[in-house]
Design a protein around this motif. Structure first.
Motif, PDB file in Angstrom:
ATOM      1  N   GLY A  10       0.810  -1.212   0.000  1.00 21.39           N
ATOM      2  CA  GLY A  10       0.000   0.000   0.000  1.00 21.39           C
ATOM      3  C   GLY A  10       0.831   1.244   0.000  1.00 21.39           C
ATOM      4  O   GLY A  10       2.031   1.208  -0.262  1.00 21.39           O
ATOM      5  N   TYR A  11       0.147   2.326   0.308  1.00 21.24           N
ATOM      6  CA  TYR A  11       0.756   3.638   0.126  1.00 21.24           C
ATOM      7  C   TYR A  11       0.485   4.523   1.327  1.00 21.24           C
ATOM      8  O   TYR A  11      -0.576   5.130   1.399  1.00 21.24           O
ATOM      9  CB  TYR A  11       0.127   4.334  -1.093  1.00 21.24           C
ATOM     10  CG  TYR A  11       0.133   3.525  -2.341  1.00 21.24           C
ATOM     11  CD1 TYR A  11       1.195   3.602  -3.234  1.00 21.24           C
ATOM     12  CD2 TYR A  11      -0.930   2.677  -2.630  1.00 21.24           C
ATOM     13  CE1 TYR A  11       1.194   2.854  -4.385  1.00 21.24           C
ATOM     14  CE2 TYR A  11      -0.929   1.920  -3.797  1.00 21.24           C
ATOM     15  CZ  TYR A  11       0.132   2.014  -4.664  1.00 21.24           C
ATOM     16  OH  TYR A  11       0.134   1.273  -5.807  1.00 21.24           O
ATOM     17  N   GLY A  40     -11.027   4.146   0.338  1.00 25.89           N
ATOM     18  CA  GLY A  40      -9.831   3.695  -0.381  1.00 25.89           C
ATOM     19  C   GLY A  40      -8.897   2.961   0.559  1.00 25.89           C
ATOM     20  O   GLY A  40      -7.866   3.486   0.993  1.00 25.89           O
ATOM     21  N   ILE A  63     -14.088   1.809   3.680  1.00 29.83           N
ATOM     22  CA  ILE A  63     -14.958   1.906   2.494  1.00 29.83           C
ATOM     23  C   ILE A  63     -14.098   1.668   1.259  1.00 29.83           C
ATOM     24  O   ILE A  63     -13.083   2.342   1.057  1.00 29.83           O
ATOM     25  CB  ILE A  63     -15.601   3.317   2.399  1.00 29.83           C
ATOM     26  CG1 ILE A  63     -16.360   3.656   3.690  1.00 29.83           C
ATOM     27  CG2 ILE A  63     -16.507   3.410   1.167  1.00 29.83           C
ATOM     28  CD1 ILE A  63     -16.695   5.137   3.842  1.00 29.83           C
ATOM     29  N   LEU A  65     -14.258  -0.267  -3.021  1.00 35.81           N
ATOM     30  CA  LEU A  65     -14.952  -1.093  -4.026  1.00 35.81           C
ATOM     31  C   LEU A  65     -14.543  -2.568  -3.893  1.00 35.81           C
ATOM     32  O   LEU A  65     -15.304  -3.460  -4.265  1.00 35.81           O
ATOM     33  CB  LEU A  65     -14.576  -0.626  -5.440  1.00 35.81           C
ATOM     34  CG  LEU A  65     -15.112   0.727  -5.887  1.00 35.81           C
ATOM     35  CD1 LEU A  65     -14.349   1.198  -7.134  1.00 35.81           C
ATOM     36  CD2 LEU A  65     -16.596   0.620  -6.189  1.00 35.81           C
ATOM     37  N   ASP A  98     -19.279   1.682  -3.964  1.00 32.50           N
ATOM     38  CA  ASP A  98     -18.812   2.941  -4.548  1.00 32.50           C
ATOM     39  C   ASP A  98     -19.082   4.095  -3.575  1.00 32.50           C
ATOM     40  O   ASP A  98     -20.235   4.419  -3.294  1.00 32.50           O
ATOM     41  CB  ASP A  98     -19.562   3.148  -5.878  1.00 32.50           C
ATOM     42  CG  ASP A  98     -19.079   4.366  -6.617  1.00 32.50           C
ATOM     43  OD1 ASP A  98     -18.324   5.176  -6.041  1.00 32.50           O
ATOM     44  OD2 ASP A  98     -19.478   4.521  -7.789  1.00 32.50           O
TER      45      ASP A  98
HETATM   46  C1  LIG Z   1      -4.497   4.160  -3.762  1.00 28.90           C
HETATM   47  S1  LIG Z   1      -5.510   2.897  -3.189  1.00 28.90           S
HETATM   48  C2  LIG Z   1      -5.608   3.288  -1.463  1.00 28.90           C
HETATM   49  C3  LIG Z   1      -4.352   3.053  -0.674  1.00 28.90           C
HETATM   50  C4  LIG Z   1      -4.555   2.822   0.810  1.00 28.90           C
HETATM   51  N1  LIG Z   1      -5.149   3.950   1.498  1.00 28.90           N
HETATM   52  C5  LIG Z   1      -3.293   2.390   1.527  1.00 28.90           C
HETATM   53  O1  LIG Z   1      -3.096   2.770   2.665  1.00 28.90           O
HETATM   54  O2  LIG Z   1      -2.498   1.633   0.938  1.00 28.90           O
HETATM   55  C6  LIG Z   1      -7.094   3.372  -3.801  1.00 28.90           C
HETATM   56  C7  LIG Z   1      -8.249   2.485  -3.357  1.00 28.90           C
HETATM   57  O3  LIG Z   1      -9.458   3.191  -3.655  1.00 28.90           O
HETATM   58  C8  LIG Z   1     -10.452   2.276  -4.040  1.00 28.90           C
HETATM   59  N2  LIG Z   1     -11.463   3.014  -4.821  1.00 28.90           N
HETATM   60  C9  LIG Z   1     -11.317   3.578  -6.031  1.00 28.90           C
HETATM   61  N3  LIG Z   1     -12.481   4.159  -6.421  1.00 28.90           N
HETATM   62  C10 LIG Z   1     -13.360   3.968  -5.407  1.00 28.90           C
HETATM   63  C11 LIG Z   1     -14.735   4.297  -5.225  1.00 28.90           C
HETATM   64  N4  LIG Z   1     -15.426   4.997  -6.136  1.00 28.90           N
HETATM   65  N5  LIG Z   1     -15.348   3.915  -4.073  1.00 28.90           N
HETATM   66  C12 LIG Z   1     -14.655   3.212  -3.129  1.00 28.90           C
HETATM   67  N6  LIG Z   1     -13.359   2.872  -3.261  1.00 28.90           N
HETATM   68  C13 LIG Z   1     -12.716   3.235  -4.378  1.00 28.90           C
HETATM   69  C14 LIG Z   1      -9.691   1.223  -4.843  1.00 28.90           C
HETATM   70  O4  LIG Z   1     -10.417   0.006  -4.846  1.00 28.90           O
HETATM   71  C15 LIG Z   1      -8.357   1.148  -4.081  1.00 28.90           C
HETATM   72  O5  LIG Z   1      -8.382   0.093  -3.137  1.00 28.90           O
END
Ligand SMILES: C[S@@+](CC[C@H](N)C(=O)[O-])C[C@H]1O[C@@H](n2cnc3c(N)ncnc32)[C@H](O)[C@@H]1O
Length: 251
Positions: A10-11, A40, A63, A65, A98
């Motif tokens: 992750g990030y 996310g 939260i 997807l 979503d």
């Molecule tokens: C950059 S990653 C998050 C990194 C995370 N916070 C970490 O600590 O590693 C982005 C996340 O957002 C989710 N995502 C993208 N669009 C979304 C939406 N419309 N609703 C919910 N989640 C979403 C993706 O499934 C993905 O898991």
């Protein structure tokens, strides 16, 4: 804390982990209550950090997807990560779907008003606008919104979305801190309180603190010097993850 972070894909950059720790710790000292939420979650790197630093409270809402991999594999890895860290995910506090279509009441029903909201979901303008509106509707008076990937050239619409949010709500919200990756926002009434929390935090002493103006408010920009980043990366790549924390603990 750093060792646990590195075990999860992750990030989150170490400086932001220390900002989360400092802000949530300060809220606890002042008895500023409320839930925590993240849009996310990915595999949970920052989610488990939030769980760990808000313990023994257990009111962190996840939260996502959860559709990055087939056959529910992202969600299963998220659950597995919780088990291996000894921080099992409370599945009652997971919303799989979503975020841009989420009813604020669904959040309130699960964790009440939110004191710390991390926004790291979709990175297009429409996502950031919807997610910031959602966060605003459920935020406690003393709540903080942490926007990820602001001013990252790879995601220009995040910057536009956060700026739009701050300009549209300039009477009520302002930014108080920025790092390389995140922008931290709160209600104007709490701006001086959180800005002081950042400038006085022991955990944040290793960073250079620069004051700047951003859309009508004073913001502390935390700068992570190159030599510290290099020391941290080197120790990690040498497999000395426990020691890598040292790079951020000895200014
Ligand atoms: C950059 S990653 C998050 C990194 C995370 N916070 C970490 O600590 O590693 C982005 C996340 O957002 C989710 N995502 C993208 N669009 C979304 C939406 N419309 N609703 C919910 N989640 C979403 C993706 O499934 C993905 O898991």
């Amino acid at each position: 804390m750093f060792r646990d972070l590195q075990r999860i894909d992750g990030y989150i950059d170490p400086p932001d982990a220390l900002v989360f720790l400092s802000l949530i710790g300060r809220q606890r000292q002042e008895n500023l209550l409320g839930g925590l939420a993240e849009i996310g979650v990915y595999y949970g790197r920052s989610y488990f950090l939030l769980r760990k630093i808000s313990a023994p409270d257990s009111n962190v809402l996840a939260i996502d997807l959860f559709d990055i991999e087939e056959n529910d594999a992202q969600y299963q890895r998220f659950l597995d990560n919780g088990r291996s860290l000894g921080i099992p995910v409370d599945e009652e506090l997971v919303i799989s779907g979503d975020s841009t279509r989420l009813d604020p009441q669904a959040i309130i029903d699960k964790i009440g008003h939110v004191r710390f909201f991390s926004i790291d979901g979709g990175h297009l303008l429409r996502h950031v606008l919807a997610d910031s509106h959602l966060a605003e509707s459920v935020l406690a008076d003393h709540g903080i919104i942490a926007f990820d990937d602001t001013f990252n050239p790879a995601w220009p619409e995040v910057t536009i979305g956060v700026s739009d949010f701050l300009r549209r709500n300039s009477d009520t919200f302002s930014a108080f801190c920025m790092t390389k990756y995140k922008t931290y926002v709160c209600r104007r009434d709490f701006h001086d309180f959180y800005r002081a929390a950042i400038s006085e935090a022991l955990h944040l002493r290793p960073f250079e603190h620069a004051e700047m103006d951003f859309l009508g408010s004073k913001v502390i920009r935390l700068h992570n010097p190159l030599n510290r980043r290099v020391a941290y990366e080197l120790l990690q790549r040498l497999g000395m993850s426990a020691l890598s924390e040292w790079a951020y603990r000895h200014g």
